[in-house]
Design an enzyme around this catalytic site. Structure first.
Site, mmCIF file in Angstrom:
data_model
loop_
_atom_site.group_PDB
_atom_site.id
_atom_site.type_symbol
_atom_site.label_atom_id
_atom_site.label_comp_id
_atom_site.label_asym_id
_atom_site.label_seq_id
_atom_site.Cartn_x
_atom_site.Cartn_y
_atom_site.Cartn_z
ATOM 1 N N ASP A 1 10.542 3.798 49.996
ATOM 2 C CA ASP A 1 11.734 3.913 50.761
ATOM 3 C C ASP A 1 12.120 5.370 50.709
ATOM 4 O O ASP A 1 11.666 5.905 49.712
ATOM 5 C CB ASP A 1 12.798 2.768 50.317
ATOM 6 C CG ASP A 1 13.929 2.679 51.109
ATOM 7 O OD1 ASP A 1 13.842 3.374 52.300
ATOM 8 O OD2 ASP A 1 14.986 1.818 51.019
ATOM 9 N N GLU B 1 11.859 10.221 53.986
ATOM 10 C CA GLU B 1 11.756 11.110 54.969
ATOM 11 C C GLU B 1 11.672 12.601 54.429
ATOM 12 O O GLU B 1 11.157 13.416 55.494
ATOM 13 C CB GLU B 1 13.220 10.996 55.628
ATOM 14 C CG GLU B 1 13.465 9.757 56.256
ATOM 15 C CD GLU B 1 13.745 8.731 55.317
ATOM 16 O OE1 GLU B 1 13.334 7.431 55.788
ATOM 17 O OE2 GLU B 1 14.206 8.933 54.232
ATOM 18 N N ASP C 1 17.593 0.603 58.456
ATOM 19 C CA ASP C 1 18.719 0.111 58.216
ATOM 20 C C ASP C 1 19.526 -0.455 59.325
ATOM 21 O O ASP C 1 20.502 0.488 59.735
ATOM 22 C CB ASP C 1 19.458 0.805 57.168
ATOM 23 C CG ASP C 1 18.844 1.282 56.085
ATOM 24 O OD1 ASP C 1 18.056 0.514 55.601
ATOM 25 O OD2 ASP C 1 19.088 2.245 55.338
#
Length: 916
Positions: free
Chosen positions: A492, A495, A573
């Protein structure tokens, strides 16, 4: 999970307060903060290039043209600056042409590394034929593709199969900003740019590029994920929010909007254009920040692509069909990784299952309620103070026995591992990486210090192969204490997310290996981290089984071209809203069209609390997502599938069981994705490319070629409109009943209840299923199969079944079964599927699996009925009216069923159907 607090607030609070704020902030403040993310007008390189006609400044110097078999080179002159660029045009036998534009190699502009693509494609070239050359243009052909290169100004027109397909710089929006020396007269933003309290030093100055791509005769383009918007991309010269270009810049975005051009967690700079008779694909291999405008006018789609840095490296896929374009993309960027079978079952996740007792209770709950599942997930709270690859010893004192207990019932566990590393000298991961110099540097060439979940954090420089190799070694059983072979990983925040950075990410003037700025590699960071983690699990598997290993399972949030070769992603999300349920369909379809088919959305929505109806409808849709996981935020109410009352539990159980019954078909679809890049879920036009009325449909889809699914995406719905493409037969998947055939596409009003969503079998296809309810995929391994044979108008049908050991790489050595089923002239025949050119032939794998039922849909009426003659025995067995599946509702008797034929999956056989 996303960042929760605003970056400006994070910078002002002590770390103890920060942790409390992050973990205990209330839900009502969670919303998409659009003002915290930049738009084109706030971005210097985009604002100075968007809709600015500069392309007439670029001319080909005719005398510079050189044609060498499959490669044309030429000098491109930027007249106002007197600067030269090198243009290269290459034809590749794998179904694409490549256009490159760069400055002199001595300038050293960044180019995406070769490991993002697969190896070997560069050498497979197909020669050009020169058709004509004048003082103003040169025309070439390669196969069915024609290219006309005009000199003054530079334009390139591409025709495929006689149809205009692509025009480059036809609107004069091409631009290439050369490296230059700083001048006092340079406008603001050229050399330094500030926004949101952060300053980007931009030491190389302006180096943006603009590509002007027009698709003549096309009305629809698709792709350039990821964003929550329609499948057919809307024009960006309209009303807000679509007056803003689409953005490709991987960002941690919480509670994203359900209809917005804003870019999200991943980027694939690939676009498909489709019209009757032709599909075209384009990929601009560039990992810098990018904006893409779409303009629809005068019977065509125009697009302008503006990137902050790098070079022009444009691939144009000219195969002409939807499947051909994606197959060509797979030959360049690689096909989808073959997943482990367990990973296609249902996954149960929450931020967070709090301790071992909680894990045990949730696992037992599935068995108590007869609901199958395969994987239980642990989020960040399982670690020792957000130190990844560790365990909180008070909450998880016995992690290995916990995993082994799950494994005893055929289940696995996944733990989260994020790229930020807590800056703690006593934490072995941090200390070793610091000593080896493995971290991303800031602009002063010291280790970058950013804030994320652990507080002060360093970030591994995974753009470096040496760092990736080191990181992979951390996942072996001797390094990752408390891990077992039954543990897999979730990446997770890759980015990467940096809570106190510009736009919640890393500063662009940070430095990577070789002095490369982060601005050049930003969109690559996530895929490199994903690759390194997957390599770690592969290394772990090779240590246990040197010959065949263990296929890795690593879920990633960030992605780029090449991610499909590594593992699945999810759409981030989302929220427990009907609009997010609806938009998940075009989001998943868009990713599949961009070559990344293994994807899903958080079932139920990550933020918020779904009611029983929304949760039920989400499970009914989620059963068809390629990746099927329920997940929820820390502060949401518990939502295990049995917590919403017995009626909701029964419906959710049925939905999850539907998934497990379809796993033989889904696994076979993944093999097609693994060999030829085909998507798992497909828009209707993908299978019906001549039906213009389907080109914008994105609220229903095809699962593979054989099943059509219509989700219910609104509350209180008693009927829905289902679009069934004309010219095909469709059978209700619940009853087997034939929908009245129609020559043209027709909308059908269908009654629905909360028990199911409308699903249809497509005539002409054979679907393998497993009907017996089990607790996991492991428990299904020896179960017999059912074949659903749905006949087309000619009374025929075809299908496939792929099987292997479900876990290892033995299939790459031929350790698999791939059967082809054909029903023609009232005979059902099983034979080995033909191996594609260059593929590994099927080996000698024998599986003790048989076919226990064959269900026929659409046999013509027979007054006395039918009988089946199995093999050469000539012993006739009557077909009986019966339900389509073993778990069908009473009274669903539209099918004719051959019971217990005991047909071996591993061998050839034949069944003849004879009218009595």
């Amino acid at each position: 999970m996303a960042a929760i607090a605003a970056p400006r607030l994070l910078r002002a609070v002590p770390i103890v307060v920060l942790c409390s704020l992050l973990l205990h902030s209330t839900q009502h403040v969670l919303a998409f903060k659009e003002h915290e993310f930049k738009k084109c007008a706030q971005t210097s390189f985009c604002s100075r290039n968007r809709n600015v006609p500069q392309g007439a400044n670029f001319e080909i110097i005719p005398a510079s043209i050189s044609l060498n078999t499959a490669t044309l080179t030429a000098t491109l002159l930027n007249k106002p600056y007197g600067k030269h660029l090198q243009l290269t045009l290459t034809s590749h036998a794998d179904g694409f042409v490549r256009l490159m534009v760069d400055e002199s190699p001595s300038v050293g502009r960044y180019q995406v590394p070769s490991d993002i693509l697969i190896s070997g494609w560069e050498n497979k070239k197909q020669g050009f034929t020169e058709n004509s050359r004048t003082a103003s243009s040169i025309t070439l052909t390669t196969g069915e593709t024609k290219l006309e290169l005009n000199f003054q100004p530079f334009t390139l027109a591409i025709t495929v199969k006689g149809q205009p397909a692509l025009q480059i710089n036809s609107r004069n929006l091409f631009n290439f900003e050369h490296r230059r020396q700083k001048q006092d007269s340079d406008p603001a933003g050229y050399w330094e740019e500030s926004w949101g309290g952060h300053t980007d030093s931009k030491p190389k100055g302006p180096e943006a590029l603009s590509l002007d791509l027009v698709f003549p005769g096309f009305q629809h383009v698709y792709g350039i994920p990821e964003r929550a918007t329609s499948l057919s991309l809307r024009a960006t010269n309209g009303a807000a929010p679509y007056g803003e270009p689409y953005r490709l810049y991987n960002l941690d975005v919480f509670e994203y909007l359900d209809d917005h051009p804003f870019g999200l967690y991943g980027s694939i700079p690939m676009m498909l254009a489709h019209k009757k008779g032709l599909t075209l694909g384009v990929l601009w291999l560039n990992s810098a920040e990018m904006f893409v405008d779409v303009v629809k006018e005068r019977g065509q789609v125009g697009s302008q692509w503006v990137a902050e840095s790098g070079i022009v490296d444009l691939f144009v896929f000219t195969a002409g069909s939807p499947a051909g374009v994606l197959a060509a993309y797979a030959r360049l960027a690689g096909p989808s990784a073959m997943p482990q079978l367990f990973s296609l079952g249902y996954h149960q996740c929450r931020w967070n299952y709090k301790d071992e007792a909680d894990v045990k209770a949730v696992d037992a709950g599935f068995d108590t309620h007869d609901i199958p599942y395969d994987v239980l997930w642990l989020d960040i709270e399982h670690t020792n103070g957000k130190r990844y690859l560790t365990w909180d010893s008070s909450l998880f004192p016995s992690p290995a026995p916990m995993q082994l207990d799950l494994a005893s019932r055929g289940r696995r566990m996944v733990t989260i591992v994020d790229p930020h590393v807590k800056r703690d000298p006593g934490y072995y991961v941090f200390a070793e990486a610091e000593a080896a110099g493995h971290y991303v540097k800031n602009k002063y060439n010291t280790d970058f210090d950013g804030w994320c979940w652990p507080g002060s954090s360093s970030y591994l420089d995974v753009t470096s192969p040496a760092v990736r190799q080191w990181w992979a070694q951390q996942f072996t059983l001797d390094r990752y204490s408390g891990s077992t072979p039954h543990l897999y990983i979730w990446n997770d925040m890759n980015e990467p997310s940096v809570f106190n950075g510009p736009e919640i990410t890393m500063p662009k003037d940070n430095l990577h290996a070789g002095g490369v700025e982060h601005r050049d590699t930003h969109n690559l960071y996530g895929v490199y981290y994903h690759m390194a983690t997957a390599e770690g699990l592969q290394l772990r598997g090779q240590q246990a089984d040197p010959q065949d290993g263990d296929r890795p399972f690593v879920l990633s949030r960030a992605f780029f071209t090449g991610t499909q070769r590594v593992g699945p992603i999810w759409t981030g999300d989302n929220a427990a809203q009907w609009s997010h349920l609806r938009v998940s369909v075009p989001m998943v379809l868009s990713l599949g069209l961009a070559g990344l088919p293994n994807v899903g959305a958080d079932v139920g929505g990550f933020f918020g609390n779904p009611d029983a109806e929304l949760l039920t409808r989400w499970y009914q849709l989620g059963a068809y997502y390629p990746f099927f996981r329920g997940h929820a935020h820390l502060e949401t109410q518990r939502r295990e599938p049995w917590l919403f009352g017995p009626e909701a539990t029964a419906r959710i159980r049925a939905a999850i069981r539907t998934r497990y019954s379809l796993l033989p078909y889904i696994y076979t679809l993944f093999r097609a994705a693994n060999t030829s890049g085909q998507p798992i879920l497909r828009p209707l036009w993908f299978e019906f490319p001549e039906h213009e009325e389907l080109f914008a449909v994105d609220e229903e889809f095809l699962a593979g070629p054989a099943m059509l699914v219509k989700p219910v995406v609104a509350p209180g719905v008693g009927q829905v409109e289902v679009t069934l493409p004309g010219g095909a037969r469709w059978y209700d998947a619940a009853t087997g009943a034939l929908v009245p055939p129609a020559a043209k596409t027709k909308s059908h009003r269908v009654q629905v209840t909360l028990d199911a969503i409308p699903v249809y079998y497509r005539g002409g296809h054979i679907v393998p299923r497993r009907e017996r309810p089990r607790r996991s995929t492991a428990a299904q391994a020896a179960d017999p199969l059912t074949l659903v044979v749905a006949l087309d108008e000619q009374g025929g049908a075809e299908g496939e079944l792929y099987m292997d050991d479900g876990r290892s790489f033995a299939f790459q050595r031929g350790g698999y079964l791939h059967r082809r089923f054909v029903f023609r002239s009232m005979k059902l025949v099983s034979s080995a599927q033909q191996v594609p050119a260059g593929g590994v032939p099927e080996g000698t794998l024998t599986l003790p699996v048989s076919i226990e039922r064959v269900v026929f849909l659409g046999l013509p009426p027979s007054r006395r009925g039918y009988k089946a003659v199995v093999g050469g025995s000539r012993q006739a067995v009557p077909l009986e009216a019966g339900p389509l599946s073993l778990v069908a509702a009473p009274g669903a008797e539209a099918a004719l069923v051959l019971r217990k034929p005991d047909l071996p999956v591993s061998h050839d056989w034949e069944v003849e159907i004879v009218a009595v």
